[in-house]
Structures are given as C-alpha cells and as structure tokens.
Scaffold this active site. Structure first.
Site, PDB file in Angstrom:
ATOM      1  N   THR A   1     -16.738  42.546   8.756  1.00 35.87           N
ATOM      2  CA  THR A   1     -17.925  41.577   9.452  1.00 35.87           C
ATOM      3  C   THR A   1     -19.326  41.553   8.468  1.00 35.87           C
ATOM      4  OG1 THR A   1     -18.455  43.164  10.960  1.00 35.87           O
ATOM      5  CG2 THR A   1     -17.067  41.048  11.580  1.00 35.87           C
TER       6      THR A   1
ATOM      7  N   GLU B   1     -22.441  39.967  14.366  1.00 31.36           N
ATOM      8  CA  GLU B   1     -21.552  40.303  13.254  1.00 31.36           C
ATOM      9  C   GLU B   1     -20.750  39.020  12.823  1.00 31.36           C
ATOM     10  OE1 GLU B   1     -18.772  43.428  14.370  1.00 31.36           O
ATOM     11  OE2 GLU B   1     -20.964  45.054  14.729  1.00 31.36           O
TER      12      GLU B   1
HETATM   13  C1  LIG Z   1     -14.225  37.092  16.378  1.00 22.71           C
HETATM   14  C2  LIG Z   1     -14.954  38.666  16.633  1.00 22.71           C
HETATM   15  C3  LIG Z   1     -14.666  38.826  18.045  1.00 22.71           C
HETATM   16  C4  LIG Z   1     -15.099  40.251  18.671  1.00 22.71           C
HETATM   17  N1  LIG Z   1     -14.910  40.511  19.881  1.00 22.71           N
HETATM   18  C5  LIG Z   1     -14.962  41.748  20.394  1.00 22.71           C
HETATM   19  C6  LIG Z   1     -14.951  41.984  21.645  1.00 22.71           C
HETATM   20  O1  LIG Z   1     -14.645  41.342  22.580  1.00 22.71           O
HETATM   21  N2  LIG Z   1     -15.185  43.343  22.182  1.00 22.71           N
HETATM   22  C7  LIG Z   1     -15.789  44.376  21.512  1.00 22.71           C
HETATM   23  O2  LIG Z   1     -16.121  45.295  21.782  1.00 22.71           O
HETATM   24  N3  LIG Z   1     -15.844  43.933  20.071  1.00 22.71           N
HETATM   25  C8  LIG Z   1     -15.587  42.963  19.569  1.00 22.71           C
HETATM   26  N4  LIG Z   1     -15.920  42.467  18.172  1.00 22.71           N
HETATM   27  C9  LIG Z   1     -16.535  43.268  17.349  1.00 22.71           C
HETATM   28  C10 LIG Z   1     -15.762  44.623  16.775  1.00 22.71           C
HETATM   29  O3  LIG Z   1     -15.475  45.512  17.632  1.00 22.71           O
HETATM   30  C11 LIG Z   1     -16.662  44.777  15.513  1.00 22.71           C
HETATM   31  O4  LIG Z   1     -16.633  43.897  14.551  1.00 22.71           O
HETATM   32  C12 LIG Z   1     -16.217  46.045  15.256  1.00 22.71           C
HETATM   33  O5  LIG Z   1     -16.887  47.198  15.784  1.00 22.71           O
HETATM   34  C13 LIG Z   1     -16.983  46.309  13.416  1.00 22.71           C
HETATM   35  O6  LIG Z   1     -17.884  46.586  13.438  1.00 22.71           O
HETATM   36  P1  LIG Z   1     -18.744  47.490  12.337  1.00 22.71           P
HETATM   37  O7  LIG Z   1     -18.207  46.557  11.071  1.00 22.71           O
HETATM   38  O8  LIG Z   1     -19.995  47.443  12.471  1.00 22.71           O
HETATM   39  O9  LIG Z   1     -18.140  48.972  12.494  1.00 22.71           O
HETATM   40  C14 LIG Z   1     -15.652  41.486  17.829  1.00 22.71           C
HETATM   41  C15 LIG Z   1     -15.565  40.952  16.240  1.00 22.71           C
HETATM   42  C16 LIG Z   1     -15.224  39.659  15.830  1.00 22.71           C
HETATM   43  C17 LIG Z   1     -15.375  39.367  14.607  1.00 22.71           C
END
Ligand SMILES: Cc1cc2nc3c(=O)[nH]c(=O)nc-3n(C[C@H](O)[C@H](O)[C@H](O)COP(=O)(O)O)c2cc1C
Length: 201
Positions: free
Chosen positions: A63, A127
């Site tokens: 992301t 993100e």
């Molecule tokens: C389409 C999409 C849906 C997401 N849905 C959730 C969610 O429902 N709950 C959640 O805790 N994180 C969700 N995430 C976030 C991910 O946890 C997050 O992208 C991950 O922590 C990576 O973040 P970082 O690259 O900053 O470590 C989602 C991310 C994306 C791209």
C-alpha cells in the site's frame, strides 16, 4: 455519522466490529449506485510515504500511504472504511524515473481509511493499494487518486488469513463496481495527468 477526522479527535480509538463468517459469505460483489454519489468523487493528492511495510510483506498487498494533510479531503467528510476508485503515480519532475510507461497509467485502486484495527495503529492513515504490478518502489513520487465509492467498514480480524481473504474480495468488488460507464469515465478525469500516458483501457 462521525467522520474519520472527528473520530481521530477522541481520546481512544473506537472499537471495530469483528469480522464474522456470515459477513464474509454475504458480501455483495458490486457496491454503490450506478454513478458516484455525494460526497464522491473525492480528490486526493500527495507524495507517497512509507507505511510500516506489512502490507506487501505480510498481506501480499503493498500500500502507498499519503501524508496527513493529503487525506483531509476524505477524512473530513467520510467515515473510516474501505473505498474504491482510481489512482496514478506521476513520473518525477526531473525526468529521471524508474517507473515504466505502464506504471504511470491510471489504475484501479482500493483504499483503507482508518486505524487498521487488526494491527492496532494509533494514527489515522489512508493506504492505497493500486491494482497494478509495479516494477519498483515509488516512495517519494507524487500520487493522485479519485475516490469514487465505499465498500465496507474497517473490521477487526482473528487471523491474518481472514484479512487477506477480505482484501482479495475488496479488489474484486472494486473492479466490478468500477466496471460501469459512469465510473469508468473518471479514468480520464482532469485530476489525472493524461499528458504523460494514455489511460489504461
Ligand atoms: C483494501 C484494504 C482493506 C483493508 N481492510 C482492513 C480492515 O478491515 N481491518 C484492518 O485492520 N486493516 C485493514 N487493512 C489495512 C491493512 O491492515 C494494512 O494495509 C496493513 O496494516 C499494512 O500497513 P503497512 O504497510 O503500513 O504496514 C486494509 C487494507 C487494504 C488495502
């Protein structure tokens, strides 16, 4: 409805609902009206920042994060959750770029706005996962995005696999939802820089 910015002012992060099997099996495969409705489209723009890096490594879903000031257009009018739309990474202004022509096209995206309850983040983030295989990282490059619709609330998960599964469904739902004439035309919106690329078909 409390906006993401209003929730961010609270002393504690709000508790997110837990994902259930029933939620997973009853998810609609297409969301939103036949054309974007208020408050959409929402324009976002800013330099891509590093997140915690777990998206790519742990979730198979890299992301691109935007700085705080760049997410105000959505956090001040919309609730936390998962959204869909289009995004474009722009070539650097000095002309030196590792990105290829395909990378700088307008691509479909899914975006998570919130605190990632599964990872218990303290800071509100937006993100964006761009649905395109990039050949290199693009931290520091400018990114433009148009948010066109809402998919679902942020959820808490008991396993990483369930979160990965839901993100895969989010991607399919986004593609199905964008595959309608009134959404597709935003790929050619003036918010994007179409001079350096022809929008992907
Ligand atoms: C389409 C999409 C849906 C997401 N849905 C959730 C969610 O429902 N709950 C959640 O805790 N994180 C969700 N995430 C976030 C991910 O946890 C997050 O992208 C991950 O922590 C990576 O973040 P970082 O690259 O900053 O470590 C989602 C991310 C994306 C791209």
């Amino acid at each position: 409805m409390a906006t993401a910015a209003e929730l961010a002012q609270l002393p504690e992060r709000p508790e997110a609902p837990r994902q259930t099997t029933q939620f997973r099996t009853t998810r609609p495969q297409i969301v939103g009206a036949d054309a974007p409705e208020s408050p959409f489209p929402i324009l976002l723009a800013g330099p891509v920042q590093r997140g915690f890096g777990r998206g790519g490594k742990e979730l198979g879903c890299p992301t691109a994060n935007l700085p705080d000031e760049s997410i105000t257009p959505i956090s001040s009018v919309a609730k936390t959750g998962v959204y869909y739309g289009y995004a474009q990474v722009l070539p650097s202004k000095d002309g030196k770029t590792e990105l290829c022509q395909d990378d700088i096209r307008v691509h479909p995206m899914v975006m998570s706005l919130g605190w990632n309850p599964f990872y218990k983040n303290e800071v509100l983030t937006a993100e964006i996962h761009i649905m395109h295989e990039f050949r290199s990282d693009f931290y520091g490059y400018d990114m433009n995005a148009l948010v066109l619709g809402y998919i679902r609330p942020e959820l808490d998960y008991t396993s990483r696999e369930a979160l990965i599964e839901d993100i895969e469904v989010d991607k399919r739902v986004a593609l199905n939802s964008l595959n309608r004439p009134e959404y597709e035309k935003y790929k050619k919106d003036l918010h994007f820089d179409l001079s350096c690329t022809i929008a992907s078909s």
